[in-house]
Design a protein around this motif. Structure first.
Motif, PDB file in Angstrom:
ATOM      1  N   LYS A  81      37.282 -20.076  10.783  1.00 19.15           N
ATOM      2  CA  LYS A  81      35.826 -19.638  10.727  1.00 19.15           C
ATOM      3  C   LYS A  81      35.137 -20.505  11.221  1.00 19.15           C
ATOM      4  N   HIS A  82      34.092 -20.271  12.189  1.00 17.15           N
ATOM      5  CA  HIS A  82      33.077 -20.927  12.762  1.00 17.15           C
ATOM      6  C   HIS A  82      31.730 -20.455  12.685  1.00 17.15           C
ATOM      7  N   GLY A  83      30.898 -21.236  12.396  1.00 17.71           N
ATOM      8  CA  GLY A  83      29.352 -20.665  12.426  1.00 17.71           C
ATOM      9  C   GLY A  83      28.967 -19.988  13.625  1.00 17.71           C
ATOM     10  N   VAL A  84      28.017 -19.073  13.578  1.00 11.35           N
ATOM     11  CA  VAL A  84      27.606 -18.216  14.539  1.00 11.35           C
ATOM     12  C   VAL A  84      26.132 -17.901  14.567  1.00 11.35           C
ATOM     13  N   ILE A  85      25.460 -18.404  15.722  1.00  5.73           N
ATOM     14  CA  ILE A  85      24.022 -18.210  15.527  1.00  5.73           C
ATOM     15  C   ILE A  85      23.842 -17.020  16.469  1.00  5.73           C
ATOM     16  N   ALA A  86      23.047 -16.159  15.940  1.00 11.95           N
ATOM     17  CA  ALA A  86      23.025 -14.747  16.825  1.00 11.95           C
ATOM     18  C   ALA A  86      21.406 -14.804  17.099  1.00 11.95           C
ATOM     19  N   LEU A  87      21.080 -14.598  18.108  1.00 14.24           N
ATOM     20  CA  LEU A  87      19.445 -14.386  18.555  1.00 14.24           C
ATOM     21  C   LEU A  87      19.309 -13.078  19.212  1.00 14.24           C
ATOM     22  N   ASP A  88      18.538 -12.183  18.725  1.00 13.44           N
ATOM     23  CA  ASP A  88      18.336 -10.937  19.164  1.00 13.44           C
ATOM     24  C   ASP A  88      17.015 -10.823  19.599  1.00 13.44           C
ATOM     25  N   PHE A  89      16.832 -10.843  20.852  1.00 16.06           N
ATOM     26  CA  PHE A  89      15.342 -10.678  21.458  1.00 16.06           C
ATOM     27  C   PHE A  89      14.854  -9.288  21.607  1.00 16.06           C
ATOM     28  N   SER A  90      15.871  -8.377  21.335  1.00 17.06           N
ATOM     29  CA  SER A  90      15.572  -6.801  21.643  1.00 17.06           C
ATOM     30  C   SER A  90      14.489  -6.395  20.456  1.00 17.06           C
ATOM     31  N   ALA A  91      14.800  -7.234  19.225  1.00 14.76           N
ATOM     32  CA  ALA A  91      14.072  -6.942  18.135  1.00 14.76           C
ATOM     33  C   ALA A  91      12.411  -7.473  18.290  1.00 14.76           C
ATOM     34  N   LEU A  92      12.112  -8.237  19.438  1.00 16.11           N
ATOM     35  CA  LEU A  92      10.998  -8.726  19.486  1.00 16.11           C
ATOM     36  C   LEU A  92       9.975  -7.883  20.142  1.00 16.11           C
ATOM     37  N   GLY A  93      10.316  -6.592  20.778  1.00 21.07           N
ATOM     38  CA  GLY A  93       9.544  -5.775  21.432  1.00 21.07           C
ATOM     39  C   GLY A  93       8.888  -6.418  22.754  1.00 21.07           C
ATOM     40  N   ILE A  94       9.530  -7.156  23.509  1.00 19.06           N
ATOM     41  CA  ILE A  94       9.258  -7.950  24.490  1.00 19.06           C
ATOM     42  C   ILE A  94       9.068  -6.845  25.752  1.00 19.06           C
ATOM     43  N   THR A  95       7.952  -6.748  26.269  1.00 21.74           N
ATOM     44  CA  THR A  95       7.485  -6.086  27.323  1.00 21.74           C
ATOM     45  C   THR A  95       7.347  -6.629  28.744  1.00 21.74           C
ATOM     46  N   ASN A  96       6.847  -8.066  28.634  1.00 22.29           N
ATOM     47  CA  ASN A  96       6.434  -8.634  29.851  1.00 22.29           C
ATOM     48  C   ASN A  96       6.667 -10.163  29.408  1.00 22.29           C
ATOM     49  N   LEU A  97       6.498 -11.012  30.293  1.00 19.95           N
ATOM     50  CA  LEU A  97       6.372 -12.434  30.249  1.00 19.95           C
ATOM     51  C   LEU A  97       5.615 -13.096  29.272  1.00 19.95           C
ATOM     52  N   GLU A  98       4.389 -12.615  29.517  1.00 21.76           N
ATOM     53  CA  GLU A  98       3.360 -13.035  28.443  1.00 21.76           C
ATOM     54  C   GLU A  98       3.801 -12.526  27.014  1.00 21.76           C
ATOM     55  N   THR A  99       4.216 -11.477  26.610  1.00 17.49           N
ATOM     56  CA  THR A  99       4.698 -11.161  25.301  1.00 17.49           C
ATOM     57  C   THR A  99       5.782 -11.950  24.923  1.00 17.49           C
ATOM     58  N   PHE A 100       6.702 -12.383  25.723  1.00 21.74           N
ATOM     59  CA  PHE A 100       7.920 -13.213  25.429  1.00 21.74           C
ATOM     60  C   PHE A 100       7.371 -14.562  24.862  1.00 21.74           C
ATOM     61  N   GLN A 101       6.537 -15.085  25.903  1.00 18.47           N
ATOM     62  CA  GLN A 101       6.069 -16.535  25.669  1.00 18.47           C
ATOM     63  C   GLN A 101       5.400 -16.643  24.425  1.00 18.47           C
ATOM     64  N   GLN A 102       4.537 -15.688  24.122  1.00 15.43           N
ATOM     65  CA  GLN A 102       3.983 -15.689  22.589  1.00 15.43           C
ATOM     66  C   GLN A 102       4.876 -15.394  21.569  1.00 15.43           C
ATOM     67  N   ASN A 103       5.839 -14.594  21.871  1.00 16.49           N
ATOM     68  CA  ASN A 103       6.802 -14.438  20.693  1.00 16.49           C
ATOM     69  C   ASN A 103       7.627 -15.517  20.515  1.00 16.49           C
ATOM     70  N   GLN A 104       7.716 -16.274  21.563  1.00 13.96           N
ATOM     71  CA  GLN A 104       8.652 -17.558  21.574  1.00 13.96           C
ATOM     72  C   GLN A 104       8.076 -18.685  20.749  1.00 13.96           C
ATOM     73  N   LYS A 105       6.633 -18.883  20.780  1.00 16.47           N
ATOM     74  CA  LYS A 105       5.905 -19.652  20.389  1.00 16.47           C
ATOM     75  C   LYS A 105       5.913 -19.584  18.716  1.00 16.47           C
ATOM     76  N   ASN A 106       6.065 -18.053  18.172  1.00 19.82           N
ATOM     77  CA  ASN A 106       6.252 -17.869  16.902  1.00 19.82           C
ATOM     78  C   ASN A 106       7.509 -18.203  16.305  1.00 19.82           C
ATOM     79  N   LEU A 107       8.704 -18.258  17.056  1.00 20.30           N
ATOM     80  CA  LEU A 107       9.976 -18.557  16.610  1.00 20.30           C
ATOM     81  C   LEU A 107       9.970 -20.163  16.182  1.00 20.30           C
ATOM     82  N   ARG A 108       8.982 -21.085  16.557  1.00 23.37           N
ATOM     83  CA  ARG A 108       8.831 -22.317  16.481  1.00 23.37           C
ATOM     84  C   ARG A 108       8.847 -22.882  15.180  1.00 23.37           C
TER      85      ARG A 108
END
Length: 108
Positions: A81-108
């Protein structure tokens, strides 16, 4: 009996437990897990990335029972058994680069 074909199942567990047809890619998964350090999986949209990463997830979590009759079940894989980190960017509702950058800031 013929197995059912799936058009929308993206998790390995659901595919196997519901007896859908699965094209065995576990030899590739084994080679990926045992043969290197870093990989970038680049494939076109709707080309099986989610299903393949779900397969890797189940292997790395040691769920051997899901892999009966597949290539990896007859290999020398140890099923640790190994630890697994799963990041699902589809759940963020990203439609463009600006939305991605804003959501990325919220992950920190």
């Amino acid at each position: 009996m013929l197995k059912k074909l799936s058009l929308d199942i993206q998790t390995f567990r659901e595919l196997r437990e519901s007896n859908y047809l699965y094209v065995d890619k576990t030899e590739y998964a084994y080679n990926l897990i045992t043969g290197g350090r870093r990989f970038f999986l680049a494939r076109p949209r709707r080309f099986g990335k989610s299903l393949f990463t779900s397969t890797l997830d189940e292997i790395l979590q040691g769920h051997k029972e899901l892999f009966e009759e597949l290539w990896i079940s007859n290999s020398d894989y140890q099923w640790q058994k190994h630890g697994v980190i799963a990041l699902d960017f589809s759940a963020l509702g990203i439609t463009n680069l600006e939305t991605f950058q804003q959501n990325q800031k919220n992950l920190r």
